[in-house]
Scaffold this active site. Structure first.
Site, PDB file in Angstrom:
ATOM      1  N   THR A  63       1.568  -4.326   4.512  1.00 13.87           N
ATOM      2  CA  THR A  63       1.449  -4.569   5.797  1.00 13.87           C
ATOM      3  C   THR A  63       0.840  -5.865   6.010  1.00 13.87           C
ATOM      4  OG1 THR A  63      -0.742  -3.489   5.731  1.00 13.87           O
ATOM      5  CG2 THR A  63       0.905  -1.871   6.414  1.00 13.87           C
ATOM      6  N   ASP A  64       0.108  -6.513   4.979  1.00  9.96           N
ATOM      7  CA  ASP A  64      -0.414  -7.769   5.350  1.00  9.96           C
ATOM      8  C   ASP A  64       0.326  -8.886   5.829  1.00  9.96           C
ATOM      9  OD1 ASP A  64      -2.994  -6.474   4.748  1.00  9.96           O
ATOM     10  OD2 ASP A  64      -3.145  -7.434   2.705  1.00  9.96           O
ATOM     11  N   THR A 102       0.975  -1.215   0.024  1.00  6.69           N
ATOM     12  CA  THR A 102       0.145   0.047  -0.013  1.00  6.69           C
ATOM     13  C   THR A 102       0.690   1.125  -0.009  1.00  6.69           C
ATOM     14  OG1 THR A 102      -1.709  -1.141   1.180  1.00  6.69           O
ATOM     15  CG2 THR A 102      -1.602   1.264   1.382  1.00  6.69           C
ATOM     16  N   SER A 146       1.319  -7.667  -0.742  1.00  9.71           N
ATOM     17  CA  SER A 146       2.166  -8.542   0.191  1.00  9.71           C
ATOM     18  C   SER A 146       1.178  -9.648   0.506  1.00  9.71           C
ATOM     19  CB  SER A 146       2.807  -7.825   1.411  1.00  9.71           C
ATOM     20  OG  SER A 146       1.964  -7.602   2.249  1.00  9.71           O
TER      21      SER A 146
HETATM   22  N1  ASP Z   1      -2.661  -5.481   0.839  1.00 10.97           N
HETATM   23  C1  ASP Z   1      -1.682  -4.508   1.148  1.00 10.97           C
HETATM   24  C2  ASP Z   1      -0.390  -5.267   1.323  1.00 10.97           C
HETATM   25  O1  ASP Z   1      -0.016  -5.873   2.114  1.00 10.97           O
HETATM   26  C3  ASP Z   1      -1.905  -3.739   2.390  1.00 10.97           C
HETATM   27  C4  ASP Z   1      -0.859  -2.872   2.813  1.00 10.97           C
HETATM   28  O2  ASP Z   1       0.120  -2.621   2.493  1.00 10.97           O
HETATM   29  O3  ASP Z   1      -1.327  -2.223   3.905  1.00 10.97           O
HETATM   30  O4  ASP Z   1       0.430  -5.287   0.237  1.00 10.97           O
END
Ligand code: ASP
Length: 316
Positions: free
Chosen positions: A95-96, A16, A62
């Protein structure tokens, strides 16, 4: 001209932090991994005050992380850490699955210098974009740390890579280290550390299988009300080699699931228990006889079991 002393290498992997949406008010309907790491760096002019190098290692959401990407990332981080002119490495990430990547790097790297992961809960186009400040903070920590180890810098806090977990799906303040708390804070570019960073464990990048296909198959099953254990029997019949159980409370298992896990163990499948609670992990010695992953999250315990089955690695 910026000096090459204390160079920080920023490795981009997507997420993200590199995401974009059609509207600045849209914080959920965006696409991750749209901007390259060079664009993320260019968006933070203060980064030009020091020596920076950027490299794109991957460009993914991710949630789709693979062992191939993790392996390549670990190789690239280690290669840069081993360059004498490099002070530290920063990784931009989604973050995931950040807690899994942080744990992998903690286990495999010879991190004699800081490795700082960072991420964002809002896309780069958002009115609330948290990526630029997180990136600047991560670089400041990489420069100021003066110690090795794998950490994450998000929301002005420094978390140990081995302890990191995502605890909120939406808020900017989405990370925690469980009961361990942060290692410190980054305030106006200054690191205020409150405890030592855990040393990285240095198993070596080859402790990690190079692809998912090359890895021992390890699945996660959950203990819950109404558990029957049939999924365990199906996984064993399909060839699973390791099972992580996201157990209730302090590592307790539904009796039906436990019976199925015993059948799996008798068939040669390795079982590792983690707690499905957000905080606390599994406390104390097990009286149940099932191995415990301690404070690791189920996702981290899965990585741990992959490492053990791949290389017969001893528990940390
Ligand atoms: N789906 C995103 C990822 O993990 C979520 C994020 O980065 O906050 O790449």
């Amino acid at each position: 001209m910026a000096s090459s002393i204390g160079k920080v290498v920023i490795l981009g992997t997507g997420g993200t932090i590199a995401g974009t949406a059609a509207s600045a008010q849209d914080n959920v309907g965006y696409s991750a991994a749209q901007l390259g790491v060079a664009q993320l760096v260019a968006a933070v002019p203060a980064l030009a005050e020091g020596s920076i190098e950027a490299e794109q290692v991957a460009q993914i959401d991710s949630k789709d992380m693979t062992l191939a990407v993790l392996h390549r990332l670990a190789q690239r981080v280690q290669a840069h850490l081993d360059r004498p002119e490099v002070a530290g490495v920063v990784v931009t990430h989604g973050t995931d699955t950040l807690e899994e990547t942080a744990f992998v790097l903690h286990r495999v790297l010879h991190a004699h210098k800081p490795v700082v992961l960072t991420a964002a809960m809002r896309p780069a186009t958002s009115l609330q974009a948290d990526g630029p400040q997180n990136l600047l903070d991560a670089v400041s920590v990489a420069r100021a740390a003066g110690q090795g180890g794998v950490v994450a810098v998000i929301g002005a806090r420094v978390w140990a890579g081995a302890e990191l977990r995502k605890v909120h799906s939406y808020r900017l303040d989405a990370f925690s280290a469980g009961d361990a708390g942060p290692l410190g804070w980054i305030e106006e570019g200054v690191l205020r550390a409150v405890r030592m960073w855990p040393a990285a464990q240095g198993l070596g990048v080859d402790a990690l299988p190079a692809t998912d296909e090359a890895a021992p198959w390890v699945a996660v099953v959950t203990s819950h009300a109404g558990a029957r254990g049939r999924e365990v029997d199906a996984l064993v019949a399909a060839g699973v080699r390791g099972l992580v159980v996201a157990a209730t409370g302090n590592g307790t298992l539904h009796m039906q699931l436990e019976s199925a896990l015993r059948r799996a163990q008798d068939a040669g499948v390795q079982v590792l228990r983690a707690s499905r609670c957000a905080f606390g992990g599994i406390v104390g010695d097990s009286t149940s006889g099932w191995p415990s992953a301690g404070a690791l999250t189920p996702a981290q315990a899965r990585i741990e079991l992959v490492l053990r089955l791949h290389g017969h690695t001893a528990a940390p």
